[in-house]
Design an enzyme around this catalytic site. Structure first.
Site, mmCIF file in Angstrom:
data_model
loop_
_atom_site.group_PDB
_atom_site.id
_atom_site.type_symbol
_atom_site.label_atom_id
_atom_site.label_comp_id
_atom_site.label_asym_id
_atom_site.label_seq_id
_atom_site.Cartn_x
_atom_site.Cartn_y
_atom_site.Cartn_z
ATOM 1 C CG ASP A 1 -1.846 1.285 1.278
ATOM 2 O OD1 ASP A 1 -2.566 1.402 0.273
ATOM 3 O OD2 ASP A 1 -2.031 1.849 2.284
ATOM 4 C CB SER A 2 0.212 4.692 -1.170
ATOM 5 O OG SER A 2 -1.071 4.891 -0.203
ATOM 6 C CB CYS B 1 -10.012 5.113 -1.307
ATOM 7 S SG CYS B 1 -8.691 5.912 -0.421
ATOM 8 C CD GLU C 1 -3.297 8.533 6.438
ATOM 9 O OE1 GLU C 1 -2.329 9.090 7.100
ATOM 10 O OE2 GLU C 1 -3.187 7.583 5.891
ATOM 11 C CG HIS D 1 -7.434 5.962 4.381
ATOM 12 N ND1 HIS D 1 -6.457 5.712 3.127
ATOM 13 C CD2 HIS D 1 -6.516 6.569 5.199
ATOM 14 C CE1 HIS D 1 -5.183 5.808 3.548
ATOM 15 N NE2 HIS D 1 -5.376 6.643 4.638
ATOM 16 C CE1 TYR E 1 2.974 5.772 -3.276
ATOM 17 C CE2 TYR E 1 2.431 4.230 -4.679
ATOM 18 C CZ TYR E 1 3.533 4.506 -3.641
ATOM 19 O OH TYR E 1 4.370 3.891 -3.360
ATOM 20 N N GLY E 2 -2.384 9.107 -4.497
ATOM 21 C CA GLY E 2 -3.842 9.503 -5.108
ATOM 22 C C GLY E 2 -3.563 11.035 -5.988
ATOM 23 C CB CYS F 1 -2.305 1.212 -3.031
ATOM 24 S SG CYS F 1 -2.433 2.849 -3.404
ATOM 25 C CG ASN F 2 -8.761 1.127 -3.888
ATOM 26 O OD1 ASN F 2 -9.802 0.781 -4.339
ATOM 27 N ND2 ASN F 2 -8.456 1.076 -2.654
ATOM 28 C CB THR F 3 -4.042 5.344 -6.175
ATOM 29 O OG1 THR F 3 -5.060 5.985 -5.241
ATOM 30 C CG2 THR F 3 -3.413 6.345 -7.276
HETATM 31 N N1 DGL Z 1 -4.063 3.830 -0.564
HETATM 32 C C1 DGL Z 1 -4.529 5.015 -1.361
HETATM 33 C C2 DGL Z 1 -5.686 4.229 -2.137
HETATM 34 O O1 DGL Z 1 -6.160 3.357 -1.803
HETATM 35 C C3 DGL Z 1 -4.961 6.001 -0.475
HETATM 36 C C4 DGL Z 1 -3.909 7.075 0.043
HETATM 37 C C5 DGL Z 1 -3.140 7.770 -1.263
HETATM 38 O O2 DGL Z 1 -3.596 8.562 -1.978
HETATM 39 O O3 DGL Z 1 -1.983 7.110 -1.310
HETATM 40 O O4 DGL Z 1 -6.134 4.922 -3.230
#
Ligand code: DGL
Length: 268
Positions: free
Chosen positions: A10-11, A184, A152, A186, A42-43, A73-75
Site C-alpha cells: 500500500d502507499s 480507496c 488518518e 481508507h 499516491y492519489g 492501494c486502489n490508486t
Molecule cells: N492507498 C490509497 C488508495 O487506496 C489512498 C492514499 C493515497 O492517496 O496514497 O487509493
C-alpha cells in the site's frame, strides 16, 4: 502447497484494511506488508510517478521471497498494476476487479457510484471494469480527496466527516445510486458516516473484503495456498517513521503491531 509469504503493498497505512481481511480469510498465511509511508499520497500523483514508486515497492517485496502480491492501494491498482503484470513474473492481484465485480452483483437498478482518490477516479479503471461486465450500467465516479486525511486523523465518525461526506456524495444521491464502491483503502472506515448520508438503500461494496476473497481463490487455483490453517505471521516494513505507523496502524488493524522496520527503497 506453498508456505512462502504473500506480499501486501500500500502507499501507506490504509492498506491495513485489506491486510485485516486477508488475515481473517487466510489466517494460516505469512504476510510481508510494505507501506510506502514516505511518499503517500499516491492519489494526487501522475501515472508515471505512481508506476515508478510501485515498481520500486515491488522490487523490495521480491527480496522477501514472496509467492504473490496483493495491491491494497486502489490508486496503484488503477494506475500501475497492469504495467507491473507485464514486467514482473509473479501473480499480482489488485482491488479494482474484485471491487467492480461485487458492485455489478450488488446493484439492482444498474446505477453505481464509485468513490476514490483523484488518481483512481480519473483513471476510469473502476468505471471501465464495471462497464465491461455490465455495459448498460450508469456509473458515477466522484473523487473524495479529503476522506484520507480525515480517517488518518481518526475523525471518521465526527461532524467534520459528515459535512464533508454530504458535500461529496450529494451528486450520488441525486443520481439514485443503489450501490457504492468504497474505492480507496481508507474509506471502509467511513462506512457509518457514508451510510448516514446515503441511507440504507445504498449497498456499500468494500473492495478490501472482496480482494481478500479473490486472493484466496487465486492462491488456490495456482496451488500457492499454505498448508497451515492458522498462526500466520506478518512482517511490517515502511519507508518512513515506524512509530506513527505502529500507533495509527494498530487502530485500523485492531491488534498491536509489535515491530515495524524502516527501509529505503529509493534506489531499488
Ligand atoms: N492507498 C490509497 C488508495 O487506496 C489512498 C492514499 C493515497 O492517496 O496514497 O487509493
Amino acid at each position: 502447497m506453498d508456505d512462502r509469504p504473500i506480499g501486501v503493498f500500500d502507499s501507506g497505512i490504509g492498506g491495513l484494511t485489506v491486510l485485516k481481511e486477508i488475515m481473517e480469510q487466510l489466517p494460516g498465511e505469512d504476510i510481508v506488508y510494505f507501506g510506502d509511508t514516505a511518499r503517500i499520497p499516491y492519489g494526487t500523483r501522475s501515472k508515471e510517478t505512481v508506476i515508478k514508486y510501485f515498481f520500486q515497492s515491488v522490487r523490495f517485496l521480491l527480496t522477501k521471497e514472496i509467492k504473490a502480491i496483493v495491491v491494497a492501494c486502489n490508486t496503484a491498482s488503477a494506475l500501475a498494476m497492469e504495467e507491473a503484470q507485464k514486467v514482473f513474473d509473479i501473480p499480482i492481484l489488485g482491488v479494482i476487479e474484485p471491487g467492480a465485480k461485487a458492485a455489478v452483483s450488488a446493484t439492482k437498478n444498474s446505477v453505481i457510484g464509485v468513490i476514490g482518490t483523484e488518481g483512481t477516479i480519473n483513471s476510469q479503471s473502476y468505471q471501465r471494469k464495471i462497464r465491461k461486465m455490465s455495459p448498460s450500467a450508469e456509473i458515477i465516479g466522484i473523487p473524495c480527496p479529503l476522506f484520507v486525511p480525515i480517517v488518518e486523523e481518526g475523525w471518521e465518525n465526527t461532524d467534520v466527516a459528515f459535512i464533508t461526506a454530504k458535500k461529496y456524495l450529494l451528486e450520488l444521491k441525486e443520481h439514485n445510486i443503489d450501490s457504492l464502491v468504497l474505492g480507496c483503502t481508507h474509506y471502509p472506515a467511513l462506512r457509518y458516516t457514508i451510510n448516514k448520508v446515503l441511507g440504507d438503500k445504498v449497498t456499500m461494496v468494500n473492495p478490501a473484503y472482496e480482494t481478500a476473497k479473490a486472493g484466496k481463490i487465486m492462491l488456490k487455483e495456482k496451488k500457492l495456498l499454505s498448508n497451515r490453517l492458522d498462526g500466520g505471521k506478518c512482517d511490517y516494513y515502511v519507508s518512513d517513521d515506524p512509530e506513527k505507523f505502529k500507533r495509527i496502524g494498530g487502530n485500523i488493524l485492531r491488534r498491536e503491531i509489535a515491530s515495524v522496520q524502516k527501509v529505503n527503497i529509493e534506489n531499488l
